[in-house]
Design an enzyme around this catalytic site. Structure first.
Site, short mmCIF file in Angstrom:
data_model
loop_
_atom_site.label_atom_id
_atom_site.label_comp_id
_atom_site.label_asym_id
_atom_site.label_seq_id
_atom_site.Cartn_x
_atom_site.Cartn_y
_atom_site.Cartn_z
CG HIS A 204 -0.01 0.29 2.75
ND1 HIS A 204 0.39 -0.23 2.91
CD2 HIS A 204 0.35 1.51 2.92
CE1 HIS A 204 1.06 -0.23 4.20
NE2 HIS A 204 1.07 1.11 4.08
C1 UD1 Z 1 -1.63 5.32 5.86
C2 UD1 Z 1 0.19 6.40 6.81
C3 UD1 Z 1 0.69 5.29 6.55
C4 UD1 Z 1 0.66 4.15 6.90
C5 UD1 Z 1 -0.54 3.67 6.35
C6 UD1 Z 1 -1.60 1.90 7.05
C7 UD1 Z 1 0.46 8.72 5.83
C8 UD1 Z 1 0.84 9.79 4.90
N1 UD1 Z 1 0.27 7.82 5.36
O1 UD1 Z 1 -1.27 5.78 4.31
O2 UD1 Z 1 1.76 6.00 6.59
O3 UD1 Z 1 1.37 2.67 6.53
O4 UD1 Z 1 -1.52 4.30 6.49
O5 UD1 Z 1 -2.18 2.00 6.26
O6 UD1 Z 1 -0.72 9.15 6.75
N2 UD1 Z 1 -8.52 4.70 1.94
C9 UD1 Z 1 -10.26 3.64 2.57
N3 UD1 Z 1 -10.99 4.27 3.86
C10 UD1 Z 1 -10.02 4.32 4.89
C11 UD1 Z 1 -8.78 4.50 4.74
C12 UD1 Z 1 -8.18 5.65 3.05
O7 UD1 Z 1 -10.83 3.45 1.43
O8 UD1 Z 1 -10.14 3.49 6.05
C13 UD1 Z 1 -8.28 4.86 0.89
C14 UD1 Z 1 -8.96 6.74 0.37
O9 UD1 Z 1 -8.81 6.31 -1.18
C15 UD1 Z 1 -7.35 7.45 0.67
C16 UD1 Z 1 -6.51 5.89 0.72
O10 UD1 Z 1 -7.11 5.71 1.18
O11 UD1 Z 1 -7.43 8.47 -0.17
C17 UD1 Z 1 -5.28 6.96 1.61
O12 UD1 Z 1 -5.72 7.20 2.68
P1 UD1 Z 1 -4.73 7.91 3.04
O13 UD1 Z 1 -5.05 7.56 5.26
O14 UD1 Z 1 -4.14 9.19 2.82
O15 UD1 Z 1 -3.26 6.74 3.55
P2 UD1 Z 1 -3.23 5.42 3.61
O16 UD1 Z 1 -2.44 5.26 2.04
O17 UD1 Z 1 -4.00 4.71 4.45
N1 UDP Z 2 -2.56 -6.20 8.47
C1 UDP Z 2 -3.92 -6.57 9.04
N2 UDP Z 2 -5.42 -7.15 7.97
C2 UDP Z 2 -4.85 -6.67 7.00
C3 UDP Z 2 -3.36 -6.25 6.25
C4 UDP Z 2 -2.79 -5.50 8.02
O1 UDP Z 2 -4.37 -7.03 9.71
O2 UDP Z 2 -5.61 -7.16 5.86
C5 UDP Z 2 -2.16 -5.78 9.87
C6 UDP Z 2 -0.68 -6.21 10.01
O3 UDP Z 2 -0.93 -7.57 10.91
C7 UDP Z 2 -0.26 -5.37 10.52
C8 UDP Z 2 -0.62 -3.90 9.94
O4 UDP Z 2 -1.99 -4.34 9.75
O5 UDP Z 2 0.06 -5.29 12.27
C9 UDP Z 2 0.04 -2.78 9.44
O6 UDP Z 2 -0.63 -2.52 8.84
P1 UDP Z 2 -0.12 -1.10 7.35
O7 UDP Z 2 0.70 -2.27 6.18
O8 UDP Z 2 -1.42 -0.94 6.69
O9 UDP Z 2 0.22 -0.26 7.64
P2 UDP Z 2 2.47 0.00 8.38
O10 UDP Z 2 2.67 -1.09 9.48
O11 UDP Z 2 3.10 -0.40 6.81
O12 UDP Z 2 2.37 1.69 8.40
#
Ligand code: UD1
Ligand code: UDP
Length: 363
Positions: A204
């Site tokens: 992601h």
């Molecule tokens: C964010 C964090 C990233 C973290 C990740 C964990 C920042 C800059 N990024 O990235 O460091 O690793 O969360 O998963 O803070 N969306 C949904 N539903 C949700 C949330 C997001 O549909 O509940 C979709 C939306 O289209 C949104 C996109 O995901 O635009 C990205 O969401 P965003 O919170 O901006 O960044 P992440 O990629 O989730």
């Molecule tokens: N995770 C989860 N379901 C999923 C994918 C990830 O519960 O389908 C959990 C995983 O166990 C880990 C956390 O999400 O603890 C990692 O989150 P993510 O990869 O979104 O963010 P990052 O760690 O890169 O910030």
């Protein structure tokens, strides 16, 4: 009073041991959710699986540009902090919620504790690297997971007396939920998978999935792995990745995309995988803790401990490198030490916040 700020899936998971400690000690605390993640499977599902109390506040900021989202979190958190006047604000990790929470508190002269301080990829093109550096430099209490993280902080001139090496709360979360996950979840049966008979993927990172060429290359690498090993490739897909694959019209021959899993289901599918391919930070740590080989779809990592342990390999995003990395990791013995502590990080951090004597207390 402790204010626990969180906003995304990994923050809920990694703050859960701290919340549990606060509950166990009957500590004076509250949870402030930014609403950065809001879909059921990225948010509420984790409160349910981990049996966490509902946040006292939810700012419902939702998605947006970096500046727009950060600005909404900043002003929203400031209002709550002015009203509640906590003694310390705890943030965890490197998201926009973390940076905004730390900054809002510091400007109000409220103490900030950064959980998982001192991680560095040394790659400022990652939004997370900028968030980590800012959060660390405005924090008063830096809870570094490892000695490596402590060294990085000291190298940047941060006062050693502010730093405490606690281990990573992900170890607590894995230890606290691994057995529950085996007894409660039956995701392997649901997906028709055999232990060690499939690959698991998560991806992601903005720099990977928002670029069509990079995303196509990752998918081609996964397809090559599927063809060589003739095993299912299970891909619980983050909403950002789902959105981008639809936008770019990417097909998944030989790969099984599924909805994001709850934590208990994910732990089960992760612990039983032949190998995991990921660009997630938390997944690199968890595979290292669980003894599952990991191939990381990035050129750098802020988790070098997993590489040094022999649990993880950086391969980047070229299809041929992904396949070569899988071959290499499958040829290594699955034996390494967990570098992230003994599962007591949450207790240590809450002990420090409550001002009680602690083994790791350094000020
Ligand atoms: C964010 C964090 C990233 C973290 C990740 C964990 C920042 C800059 N990024 O990235 O460091 O690793 O969360 O998963 O803070 N969306 C949904 N539903 C949700 C949330 C997001 O549909 O509940 C979709 C939306 O289209 C949104 C996109 O995901 O635009 C990205 O969401 P965003 O919170 O901006 O960044 P992440 O990629 O989730
Ligand atoms: N995770 C989860 N379901 C999923 C994918 C990830 O519960 O389908 C959990 C995983 O166990 C880990 C956390 O999400 O603890 C990692 O989150 P993510 O990869 O979104 O963010 P990052 O760690 O890169 O910030």
């Amino acid at each position: 009073m402790i204010a626990i700020v969180l906003g995304t899936r990994p923050e809920i998971i990694k703050m859960s041991p701290i919340i549990r400690e606060c509950e166990a000690w009957n500590a004076d605390y509250f949870i402030l959710h930014s609403g950065q993640h809001y879909s059921y499977e990225m948010d509420r599902s984790f409160f349910e699986d981990l049996n966490l109390p509902k946040p006292k506040y939810n700012l419902d900021v939702g998605s947006g540009t970096h500046a727009g989202q950060t600005a909404r979190i900043l002003t929203g958190i400031e209002d709550v902090l002015v009203k509640e006047s906590p003694d310390i604000v705890l943030v965890q990790g490197d998201t926009n919620t973390v940076m905004a929470g730390a900054l809002a508190a510091a400007k109000l002269h409220i103490r900030v504790g950064h959980v998982e301080a001192g991680l560095r990829s040394f790659d400022r093109t990652m939004p997370e690297e900028i968030n980590r550096v800012i959060a660390d430099h405005v924090s008063d209490y830096l809870f570094a997971p490892t000695e490596t993280a402590r060294r990085y902080l000291e190298r940047e001139g941060i006062d050693e007396n502010k730093i405490s090496v606690t281990g990573n709360t992900i170890v607590d979360a894995v230890f606290q939920n691994r057995e529950i996950s085996e007894s409660k979840a039956n995701i392997l049966d649901t997906l028709g998978l055999e232990p060690k008979g499939y690959f698991l993927v998560t991806s992601h990172r903005q720099e990977n999935v928002d670029d069509p060429e990079t995303l196509r290359s990752i998918i081609a690498g996964l397809q090559a792995v599927h063809q060589e090993y003739e095993l299912p490739v299970i891909f619980p897909m983050h909403p950002r990745t789902r959105k981008m694959t639809e936008r770019f019209g990417i097909q998944f021959d030989g790969i099984t995309p599924i909805e994001p899993l709850g934590f208990l289901e994910f732990l089960q599918v992760e612990a039983n995988a032949r190998l995991v391919l990921t660009d997630s930070g938390g997944v690199q740590e968890e595979t290292c803790i669980l003894g599952v080989p990991c191939v990381t779809l990035r050129k750098n990592t802020e988790r070098p401990e997993t590489i040094e342990a022999g649990a993880n390999l950086l391969v980047g995003t070229a299809a041929t490198d992904i396949l070569a990395g899988v071959r290499e990791m499958l040829s290594r013995p699955r034996v390494w030490e967990n570098p992230y502590g003994d599962g007591t990080a949450g207790r240590t951090i809450v002990t420090i916040c409550n001002g009680l004597p602690s083994r790791n207390k350094r000020w």
